[in-house]
Design a protein around this motif. Structure first.
Motif, PDB file in Angstrom:
ATOM      1  N   ALA A   1      26.440  23.516  40.793  1.00 46.50           N
ATOM      2  CA  ALA A   1      27.022  22.460  39.967  1.00 46.50           C
ATOM      3  C   ALA A   1      28.523  22.350  40.198  1.00 46.50           C
ATOM      4  O   ALA A   1      29.080  21.243  40.212  1.00 46.50           O
ATOM      5  CB  ALA A   1      26.725  22.733  38.487  1.00 46.50           C
ATOM      6  N   ASP A   2      29.185  23.488  40.399  1.00 45.26           N
ATOM      7  CA  ASP A   2      30.615  23.459  40.702  1.00 45.26           C
ATOM      8  C   ASP A   2      30.893  22.671  41.986  1.00 45.26           C
ATOM      9  O   ASP A   2      31.965  22.071  42.140  1.00 45.26           O
ATOM     10  CB  ASP A   2      31.162  24.886  40.857  1.00 45.26           C
ATOM     11  CG  ASP A   2      31.246  25.625  39.531  1.00 45.26           C
ATOM     12  OD1 ASP A   2      31.189  24.973  38.477  1.00 45.26           O
ATOM     13  OD2 ASP A   2      31.347  26.870  39.561  1.00 45.26           O
ATOM     14  N   HIS A   3      29.950  22.687  42.893  1.00 44.21           N
ATOM     15  CA  HIS A   3      30.093  21.930  44.146  1.00 44.21           C
ATOM     16  C   HIS A   3      29.745  20.452  43.973  1.00 44.21           C
ATOM     17  O   HIS A   3      29.839  19.682  44.937  1.00 44.21           O
ATOM     18  CB  HIS A   3      29.199  22.530  45.228  1.00 44.21           C
ATOM     19  CG  HIS A   3      29.722  23.800  45.822  1.00 44.21           C
ATOM     20  ND1 HIS A   3      30.914  23.874  46.510  1.00 44.21           N
ATOM     21  CD2 HIS A   3      29.212  25.068  45.830  1.00 44.21           C
ATOM     22  CE1 HIS A   3      31.110  25.107  46.921  1.00 44.21           C
ATOM     23  NE2 HIS A   3      30.102  25.857  46.526  1.00 44.21           N
ATOM     24  N   GLY A   4      29.333  20.065  42.768  1.00 46.61           N
ATOM     25  CA  GLY A   4      29.037  18.663  42.515  1.00 46.61           C
ATOM     26  C   GLY A   4      27.578  18.287  42.614  1.00 46.61           C
ATOM     27  O   GLY A   4      27.238  17.093  42.521  1.00 46.61           O
TER      28      GLY A   4
ATOM     29  N   SER B   1      23.775  17.938  41.228  1.00 41.66           N
ATOM     30  CA  SER B   1      23.217  17.653  39.908  1.00 41.66           C
ATOM     31  C   SER B   1      21.982  18.508  39.664  1.00 41.66           C
ATOM     32  O   SER B   1      21.020  18.466  40.438  1.00 41.66           O
ATOM     33  CB  SER B   1      22.845  16.167  39.807  1.00 41.66           C
ATOM     34  OG  SER B   1      22.222  15.886  38.566  1.00 41.66           O
TER      35      SER B   1
ATOM     36  N   GLU C   1      22.316  11.611  43.335  1.00 44.75           N
ATOM     37  CA  GLU C   1      23.675  11.204  42.968  1.00 44.75           C
ATOM     38  C   GLU C   1      24.700  11.697  43.975  1.00 44.75           C
ATOM     39  O   GLU C   1      25.566  10.940  44.420  1.00 44.75           O
ATOM     40  CB  GLU C   1      24.012  11.733  41.574  1.00 44.75           C
ATOM     41  CG  GLU C   1      25.383  11.284  41.078  1.00 44.75           C
ATOM     42  CD  GLU C   1      25.661  11.730  39.654  1.00 44.75           C
ATOM     43  OE1 GLU C   1      26.845  11.772  39.284  1.00 44.75           O
ATOM     44  OE2 GLU C   1      24.693  12.038  38.926  1.00 44.75           O
ATOM     45  N   SER C   2      24.602  12.949  44.367  1.00 39.95           N
ATOM     46  CA  SER C   2      25.620  13.528  45.256  1.00 39.95           C
ATOM     47  C   SER C   2      25.380  13.201  46.721  1.00 39.95           C
ATOM     48  O   SER C   2      26.334  13.037  47.496  1.00 39.95           O
ATOM     49  CB  SER C   2      25.666  15.047  45.079  1.00 39.95           C
ATOM     50  OG  SER C   2      24.418  15.625  45.414  1.00 39.95           O
TER      51      SER C   2
ATOM     52  N   TYR D   1      25.266  24.833  49.799  1.00 41.11           N
ATOM     53  CA  TYR D   1      26.025  23.585  49.711  1.00 41.11           C
ATOM     54  C   TYR D   1      26.583  23.173  51.062  1.00 41.11           C
ATOM     55  O   TYR D   1      26.580  21.992  51.415  1.00 41.11           O
ATOM     56  CB  TYR D   1      27.160  23.689  48.685  1.00 41.11           C
ATOM     57  CG  TYR D   1      27.919  22.392  48.598  1.00 41.11           C
ATOM     58  CD1 TYR D   1      27.356  21.298  47.945  1.00 41.11           C
ATOM     59  CD2 TYR D   1      29.150  22.233  49.217  1.00 41.11           C
ATOM     60  CE1 TYR D   1      28.014  20.082  47.899  1.00 41.11           C
ATOM     61  CE2 TYR D   1      29.815  21.019  49.180  1.00 41.11           C
ATOM     62  CZ  TYR D   1      29.237  19.946  48.514  1.00 41.11           C
ATOM     63  OH  TYR D   1      29.874  18.723  48.492  1.00 41.11           O
TER      64      TYR D   1
ATOM     65  N   ASP E   1      25.713  19.566  52.448  1.00 41.45           N
ATOM     66  CA  ASP E   1      26.801  18.604  52.593  1.00 41.45           C
ATOM     67  C   ASP E   1      27.059  18.199  54.043  1.00 41.45           C
ATOM     68  O   ASP E   1      27.658  17.155  54.298  1.00 41.45           O
ATOM     69  CB  ASP E   1      28.084  19.205  51.993  1.00 41.45           C
ATOM     70  CG  ASP E   1      29.139  18.148  51.718  1.00 41.45           C
ATOM     71  OD1 ASP E   1      28.792  17.101  51.117  1.00 41.45           O
ATOM     72  OD2 ASP E   1      30.300  18.358  52.110  1.00 41.45           O
TER      73      ASP E   1
END
Length: 415
Positions: A299-302, A304, A321-322, A385, A389
């Motif tokens: 969650a800290d990495h964005g 959801s 979302e991300s 992440y 990403d």
């Protein structure tokens, strides 16, 4: 651990077994339904009980020569009774799905009504999906989680129960990260004079250790897997009150299966014995702490998280979302290439499909067995992440894979 005896007879199978052992050692098993059994459990499951037919139940078999099979099955029953506190325990189901089948077979007629959670919202195939025998034999209606909170709408469940009038209400889930309020589901079942089946397949170990509330003594029937968070022999279990014991036993055998897999029951007995050790409670507590650390870091990495976090051994990430252009399946493939093994998973309000879902599900039972604590799990979250990403980058996948192998070397499964 070696497979020299297998190699002497069948080198091809030995190659596959040794390859699988190496794969497990060098990858992180984060599929929420997977764990690593102890060498004692593996030895029991590969024992001479493989050779023994033992149709029936302890002291009431249809074959001679079952005295030691009786001893093993009774040990599994007694230890399960101590772990979960049920009045009656049947340890013979070959899987959690067959445990559920036994309850349906014992208590329902074809065409009767089942109310259960939708698969895309965290339910299970054996709770009523049309591809499963349950959806084909019974009239199934399914409830959903609240789309805003990602948690069970207990009032909505009760309203649906009152309008649908089911014969059985099913709780317990395969991709639900929050504690279940068993008593509220029992109240919904009581309101329409329905049975309540609580399927705790994923959380058997957490319940045994007291880190998740137990449905035993609340629900009419409790089923589960015996190889996920409990780390015992692979299979299933059914628990109920004494009033339903005969019906359940007859539904398991001869209703749904023949001879029990006594070698698997031996593995169950050994694993249940391990779970009675005080160290198991510390393990279960660490599983949950690790899952929460994993979720918080993601969650800290964005990313959801469905329901905003977890109370259990798993986190469910909604990528829409991300990373709207990344499917859960593609994320799964990229992470597997980086030696992190988890699964793409549907999420509430799914806009893709079960074959190309919008989320990923990650569990911490296996990596906790390896000895990972919060600090290591936070690093794993960072690695997840990085891949999510930049999932098209071969360099990132290679670098993450190398670091995962270093973590695996530091935390071997079988030394």
């Amino acid at each position: 651990m070696d497979y020299d005896q297998v190699r002497e007879t069948d080198p091809a199978v030995a190659d596959a077994l040794e390859g699988e052992l190496e794969r497990q050692e060098r990858t992180l098993a984060m599929i929420a339904s997977e764990n690593h059994a102890s060498e004692a459990v593996l030895a029991a499951q590969g024992s001479v009980l493989t050779n023994k037919y033992a149709e029936g139940y302890p002291e009431s078999r249809y074959y001679a020569g079952c005295e030691y099979a009786d001893d093993v099955e009774q040990l599994a029953i007694d230890r399960a009774t101590e772990l979960w506190g049920a009045e009656h325990v049947n340890v013979q189901p070959h899987s959690g799905t067959q445990a559920n089948q036994a309850v349906y077979f014992a208590m329902l007629d074809p065409g009767d009504k089942i109310l259960s959670l939708d698969l895309t919202h965290g339910g299970h195939l054996s709770h009523g999906h049309p591809a499963n025998f349950v959806g084909q034999l019974y009239d199934v209606e399914q409830y959903e989680v609240d789309p805003e909170t990602g948690t069970i709408d207990y009032e909505g469940l009760r309203d649906l129960a009152e309008s649908f009038d089911p014969d059985i209400v099913v709780s317990g889930y395969s991709a639900y990260p929050r504690e279940v309020e068993w008593d509220r589901i029992q109240a919904a079942a009581d309101a329409v004079d329905a049975y309540h089946l609580a399927d705790m397949a994923h959380i058997t170990g957490l319940v045994a250790a007291g880190v998740h509330d137990s449905p035993v003594g609340i629900a009419d029937f409790v089923t589960g897997s015996t190889h996920k968070t409990i780390r015992a022999g692979r299979g299933g279990i059914v628990m109920c009150g004494d009033e339903h014991a005969d019906a359940i036993d007859k539904a398991v055998f001869p209703g749904g299966q023949g001879g029990p897999l006594m070698h698997n029951i031996a593995g169950k007995a050994v694993g249940f014995g391990e779970a009675l050790d005080p160290e198991f409670q510390a393990y279960a507590e660490q599983v949950v702490e690790n899952a929460q650390a994993l979720g918080d870091r993601l969650a800290d990495h964005g990313l959801s998280l469905v329901s905003g976090g977890t109370d259990t051994h798993l986190v469910l990430v909604d990528l829409r979302e991300s990373h709207p252009d990344l499917s859960g399946g593609d994320a799964e493939d990229a992470l597997a290439a980086a030696n992190i093994v988890l699964n793409g998973n549907t999420v509430p309000g799914e806009t893709r499909s079960a074959f190309d879902p919008s989320g990923i599900r990650a569990g911490t039972a296996g990596i906790t067995t390896r000895g990972f604590g919060v600090e290591a799990v936070e690093e794993v979250a960072d690695l997840i992440y990085r891949v999510v990403d930049d999932h098209d980058s071969e360099d990132v996948i290679y670098e993450v894979g190398e670091r995962v192998e270093e973590l695996c070397d530091a935390h071997p499964i079988y030394e």
